[in-house]
Design a protein around this motif. Sequence first.
Motif, PDB file in Angstrom:
ATOM      1  N   GLY A  21      80.774 -41.281 -34.584  1.00  0.00           N
ATOM      2  CA  GLY A  21      79.739 -40.614 -35.350  1.00  0.00           C
ATOM      3  C   GLY A  21      78.354 -40.760 -34.736  1.00  0.00           C
ATOM      4  N   ILE A  22      77.352 -40.400 -35.534  1.00  0.00           N
ATOM      5  CA  ILE A  22      75.952 -40.445 -35.108  1.00  0.00           C
ATOM      6  C   ILE A  22      75.275 -41.603 -35.822  1.00  0.00           C
ATOM      7  CG2 ILE A  22      73.748 -39.214 -35.086  1.00  0.00           C
ATOM      8  CD1 ILE A  22      75.489 -36.594 -35.319  1.00  0.00           C
ATOM      9  N   GLY A  23      74.707 -42.504 -35.054  1.00  0.00           N
ATOM     10  CA  GLY A  23      73.948 -43.609 -35.628  1.00  0.00           C
ATOM     11  C   GLY A  23      72.497 -43.510 -35.212  1.00  0.00           C
ATOM     12  N   LEU A  24      71.586 -43.576 -36.167  1.00  0.00           N
ATOM     13  CA  LEU A  24      70.158 -43.480 -35.868  1.00  0.00           C
ATOM     14  C   LEU A  24      69.421 -44.649 -36.487  1.00  0.00           C
ATOM     15  CD1 LEU A  24      67.624 -41.920 -34.836  1.00  0.00           C
ATOM     16  CD2 LEU A  24      67.642 -40.671 -37.023  1.00  0.00           C
ATOM     17  N   THR A  25      68.593 -45.301 -35.687  1.00  0.00           N
ATOM     18  CA  THR A  25      67.688 -46.328 -36.192  1.00  0.00           C
ATOM     19  C   THR A  25      66.268 -45.935 -35.789  1.00  0.00           C
ATOM     20  OG1 THR A  25      68.023 -47.660 -34.187  1.00  0.00           O
ATOM     21  CG2 THR A  25      69.390 -48.182 -36.112  1.00  0.00           C
ATOM     22  N   CYS A  26      65.287 -46.481 -36.503  1.00  0.00           N
ATOM     23  CA  CYS A  26      63.896 -46.086 -36.267  1.00  0.00           C
ATOM     24  C   CYS A  26      62.972 -47.249 -36.599  1.00  0.00           C
ATOM     25  CB  CYS A  26      63.540 -44.865 -37.122  1.00  0.00           C
ATOM     26  SG  CYS A  26      61.842 -44.283 -36.912  1.00  0.00           S
ATOM     27  N   THR A  27      61.897 -47.372 -35.833  1.00  0.00           N
ATOM     28  CA  THR A  27      60.939 -48.448 -36.075  1.00  0.00           C
ATOM     29  C   THR A  27      60.015 -48.166 -37.252  1.00  0.00           C
ATOM     30  OG1 THR A  27      59.418 -47.448 -34.474  1.00  0.00           O
ATOM     31  CG2 THR A  27      60.923 -49.148 -33.649  1.00  0.00           C
ATOM     32  N   HIS A  28      59.939 -46.915 -37.711  1.00  0.00           N
ATOM     33  CA  HIS A  28      59.023 -46.565 -38.801  1.00  0.00           C
ATOM     34  C   HIS A  28      59.769 -46.635 -40.129  1.00  0.00           C
ATOM     35  CE1 HIS A  28      55.968 -44.684 -41.199  1.00  0.00           C
ATOM     36  NE2 HIS A  28      55.192 -44.494 -40.152  1.00  0.00           N
ATOM     37  N   PRO A  29      59.338 -47.506 -41.045  1.00  0.00           N
ATOM     38  CA  PRO A  29      60.091 -47.701 -42.292  1.00  0.00           C
ATOM     39  C   PRO A  29      60.115 -46.488 -43.208  1.00  0.00           C
ATOM     40  CG  PRO A  29      57.980 -48.874 -42.377  1.00  0.00           C
ATOM     41  CD  PRO A  29      58.149 -48.384 -40.974  1.00  0.00           C
ATOM     42  N   GLU A  30      59.172 -45.569 -43.055  1.00  0.00           N
ATOM     43  CA  GLU A  30      59.124 -44.407 -43.951  1.00  0.00           C
ATOM     44  C   GLU A  30      60.022 -43.260 -43.496  1.00  0.00           C
ATOM     45  OE1 GLU A  30      55.160 -43.104 -44.828  1.00  0.00           O
ATOM     46  OE2 GLU A  30      54.399 -45.148 -44.956  1.00  0.00           O
ATOM     47  N   LEU A  31      60.529 -43.329 -42.285  1.00  0.00           N
ATOM     48  CA  LEU A  31      61.362 -42.234 -41.786  1.00  0.00           C
ATOM     49  C   LEU A  31      62.823 -42.451 -42.163  1.00  0.00           C
ATOM     50  CD1 LEU A  31      60.146 -41.280 -38.182  1.00  0.00           C
ATOM     51  CD2 LEU A  31      60.133 -39.867 -40.235  1.00  0.00           C
ATOM     52  N   PRO A  32      63.469 -41.451 -42.756  1.00  0.00           N
ATOM     53  CA  PRO A  32      64.900 -41.565 -43.037  1.00  0.00           C
ATOM     54  C   PRO A  32      65.702 -41.566 -41.738  1.00  0.00           C
ATOM     55  CG  PRO A  32      64.165 -39.324 -43.449  1.00  0.00           C
ATOM     56  CD  PRO A  32      62.929 -40.128 -43.141  1.00  0.00           C
ATOM     57  N   THR A  33      66.883 -42.092 -41.783  1.00  0.00           N
ATOM     58  CA  THR A  33      67.711 -42.150 -40.575  1.00  0.00           C
ATOM     59  C   THR A  33      69.023 -41.384 -40.757  1.00  0.00           C
ATOM     60  OG1 THR A  33      68.564 -44.288 -41.322  1.00  0.00           O
ATOM     61  CG2 THR A  33      66.736 -44.323 -39.741  1.00  0.00           C
ATOM     62  N   GLY A  34      69.053 -40.503 -41.758  1.00  0.00           N
ATOM     63  CA  GLY A  34      70.225 -39.655 -41.984  1.00  0.00           C
ATOM     64  C   GLY A  34      69.891 -38.202 -41.691  1.00  0.00           C
TER      65      GLY A  34
END
Length: 293
Positions: free
Chosen positions: A52-65
């Motif tokens: 699948g697709i896994g996304l992580t982000c350093t910005h807490p306000e951004l969704p990762t889905g």
Amino acid sequence: MNRLERLSPCKVNLLLNILGRRPDGFHELETLFFPLPLHDRLVFETTASGSGIGLTCTHPELPTGPENLVYRAAQSFFAATGLPPAVRIHLEKNLPLAAGLGAGSANAAVTLDTLNEMHGRPLSTARLHELAAALGSDVPFFLQGRPALAFGRGERLESLPELPALKNLAVLLVHPGFGVSTAWAYRALADFPEALNGRPGRARQLAEALLGGTLAEAAPHFYNALEAPVLRKYPLLQWFQDFFREQGAVVALMSGSGSTTFALLPTLEAAEKARASLQAIYQAPLWSAIVTL
């Protein structure tokens, strides 16, 4: 495991002219996009088939889905190729959100292009452009790294050569710590009929002035129709423009739907002095950057 890191740039709109509302609900426009070397960073790693697709982000306000344009770009790539989704993506977010800089659109374009590269380029340039246009009006611009005129809702591009009038200038960008909703800004145009139904040809006129004249000669042609509603609601952004002009900026304008203001100044020293003068007065949190052209 295949791993790639990519920088994801941003843009300013040297001109944004709205030509009315279209039957499909979008707005017809013409704009002059100008890329800037200020970057988010994306890291891509292939994973086990079908993971699948896994996304992580350093910005807490951004969704990762699926609400995130990077995630949707990855979904779009795998759907178009028929390949099983199998990637981990990390987004290091350095650029401000809802800023009129197109950073999210650039993230999506970089995702499409990088996944295509990682899988042996199964999609043509034309097909990537189609996928990009479906994701957002600004996304296709970031598949190419040059200044460009854009038409339609922003997806029809005409690349430009370097613009001599901008050579050796400094660009000072300031984001005031709050964003502006693009959807709201376009809806609010209804209160400003002249801005909603602009005069066609302004973008090409500015491009010709920047290609064949000086910045001072081109300056009167810079324009952003969305300033009409946005500056009324956020007068601070008008204050930024006035301040930068007092500091020697030849041009000061809002980019896109805001809330970033950019100023074109003759030298790096002038830009640094203008930023220092602003920081001495403006005590609230502020994102700023300076780029030399």
